[in-house]
Write an enzyme that holds these catalytic residues in place. Structure first.
Site, PDB file in Angstrom:
ATOM      1  CG  HIS A 115      -0.274   0.128   2.528  1.00 38.23           C
ATOM      2  ND1 HIS A 115       0.236  -0.945   3.227  1.00 38.23           N
ATOM      3  CD2 HIS A 115       0.027   1.227   3.278  1.00 38.23           C
ATOM      4  CE1 HIS A 115       0.780  -0.520   4.348  1.00 38.23           C
ATOM      5  NE2 HIS A 115       0.675   0.786   4.404  1.00 38.23           N
ATOM      6  CG  HIS A 179       3.125   7.387  10.533  1.00 44.50           C
ATOM      7  ND1 HIS A 179       4.187   7.944   9.901  1.00 44.50           N
ATOM      8  CD2 HIS A 179       2.756   6.328   9.750  1.00 44.50           C
ATOM      9  CE1 HIS A 179       4.451   7.286   8.783  1.00 44.50           C
ATOM     10  NE2 HIS A 179       3.608   6.286   8.674  1.00 44.50           N
TER      11      HIS A 179
HETATM   12  O1  LIG Z   1      -0.012  -2.231   8.324  1.00 38.87           O
HETATM   13  C1  LIG Z   1       1.050  -1.679   8.081  1.00 38.87           C
HETATM   14  O2  LIG Z   1       2.031  -2.307   7.799  1.00 38.87           O
HETATM   15  C2  LIG Z   1       1.157  -0.202   8.099  1.00 38.87           C
HETATM   16  C3  LIG Z   1       0.162   0.574   8.483  1.00 38.87           C
HETATM   17  C4  LIG Z   1       0.184   2.063   8.447  1.00 38.87           C
HETATM   18  C5  LIG Z   1      -0.650   2.748   9.308  1.00 38.87           C
HETATM   19  C6  LIG Z   1      -0.667   4.151   9.312  1.00 38.87           C
HETATM   20  C7  LIG Z   1       0.135   4.891   8.463  1.00 38.87           C
HETATM   21  C8  LIG Z   1       0.996   4.218   7.609  1.00 38.87           C
HETATM   22  O3  LIG Z   1       1.863   4.894   6.803  1.00 38.87           O
HETATM   23  C9  LIG Z   1       1.005   2.797   7.570  1.00 38.87           C
HETATM   24  O4  LIG Z   1       1.780   2.231   6.657  1.00 38.87           O
HETATM   25 FE   LIG Z   2       3.261   3.516   5.791  1.00 36.98          FE
END
Ligand SMILES: O=C(O)/C=C/c1cccc(O)c1O
Ligand SMILES: [Fe+2]
Length: 313
Positions: A115, A179
């Site tokens: 993603h 984050h």
């Molecule tokens: O599930 C993952 O590996 C990553 C989750 C996530 C959550 C919030 C912000 C991000 O940049 C993420 O990749």
């Molecule tokens: Fe991420």
């Protein structure tokens, strides 16, 4: 021919753990503006810098950065699985140009992207896009990480090369600002997790669902005020975005891994994608930031920012 840029956070929790409608509507309105910016620019090629979260790239061979001269999306978090419309010729030319500049970039003829690269492409181009692109993996979770200067130099090298092509190239940088979601880490991995960090490709649907459930629960707890997570840091995020808005990309050379983690959490290293993107844009001279947006979104576990910029003629 000018280059254009769009940097944006991603969060797989978008559409799953959504914030108050007033925030969600504002984010969606900003996405509409970014999409209009991209449509008006009408890119002939898109270069997308983004991280992976142990869904496509693992410690069996962890490069600092890797250009995909072929790529497929793994299809995590509801992103569309399958091959990406990679411009192989452009990607291979980029690999050669970057190596010629003395940067030991890796090349993959089948880069697996998660993603971190797939979500921004879907945000910008919709689910079934076919426009030519080159994905560039930027390691942001597989510590240890090299100095920030290297990612700036990578971006500048790519920028110089695409500049010479006389094409409308859109540069995308994908990653959160501050984050700290529960992405597994090598230094605290149990033997079972370690095995998945080394070779976790094609997990069973149950294993993927279990991992995603953990992140969803974490997002809910974060939104409910659980302070055991490192908090989003709007001051840090403003400093990062101001650096790019002030065209001070080389200042990022002095940002250390420790400083980033203390102030922005472990996943703040995704800002490396923004550094590469702005560095690439900056090679053609001055640029103008045409828009910027920011929200600290607890439900998505990230400082969520977007910037658009264009080279000055
Ligand atoms: O599930 C993952 O590996 C990553 C989750 C996530 C959550 C919030 C912000 C991000 O940049 C993420 O990749
Ligand atoms: Fe991420």
């Amino acid at each position: 021919m000018p280059l254009a840029l769009c940097t944006l956070s991603h969060s797989p929790l978008y559409g799953i753990n959504d914030p108050d409608p007033s925030v969600l509507n504002a984010v969606d309105a900003a996405f509409d503006r970014v999409r209009t910016f991209v449509e008006d620019f009408d890119p002939e090629l898109t270069i997308v810098f983004g991280p992976d979260h142990y869904n496509g790239v693992f410690y069996d061979m962890m490069p600092a950065f890797c250009i995909g001269s072929g790529a497929r999306a793994v299809g995590d978090w509801g992103t569309e699985p399958g091959p990406l419309p990679v411009d192989r010729t452009a990607a291979r030319r980029l690999v050669s140009a970057v190596l010629d500049d003395g940067i030991d970039v890796a090349q993959s003829e089948e880069l697996h992207v998660d993603h971190g690269i797939a979500q921004p492409l879907e945000f910008l181009f919709g689910k079934r896009y076919s426009n030519p692109l080159v994905p560039v993996f930027v390691n942001a979770v597989g510590l240890p990480l090299g100095p920030m200067q290297r990612i700036r130099l990578l971006g500048e090298s790519i920028g110089r090369e695409i500049e010479s092509w006389n094409k409308r190239v859109l540069i995308v940088g994908s990653g959160g600002l501050s984050h700290d979601p529960p992405v597994p880490r090598l230094d605290e991995a149990t033997p079972e997790v370690l095995a998945r960090l080394i070779d976790g490709r094609n997990p069973s649907p149950e294993l993927r669902a279990e991992r995603q459930r953990r992140v969803i629960e974490a997002g809910k707890a974060h939104a409910a005020g659980d302070t055991s997570f490192q908090q989003i840091n709007p001051d840090f995020d403003a400093r990062i975005m101001n650096t790019f808005a002030d065209s001070a990309v080389s200042e990022t050379d002095s940002w250390t891994t420790d400083w980033m983690e203390k102030n922005g959490g472990h996943s703040a290293h995704e800002i490396r994608s923004w550094v590469a993107a702005f560095a690439a844009l900056s090679t053609g001279g001055s640029y103008t930031v045409t828009n910027r947006w920011y929200w600290p979104v607890q439900e998505w576990m990230t400082g969520f920012g977007m910037m658009t910029a264009i080279q000055e003629a």
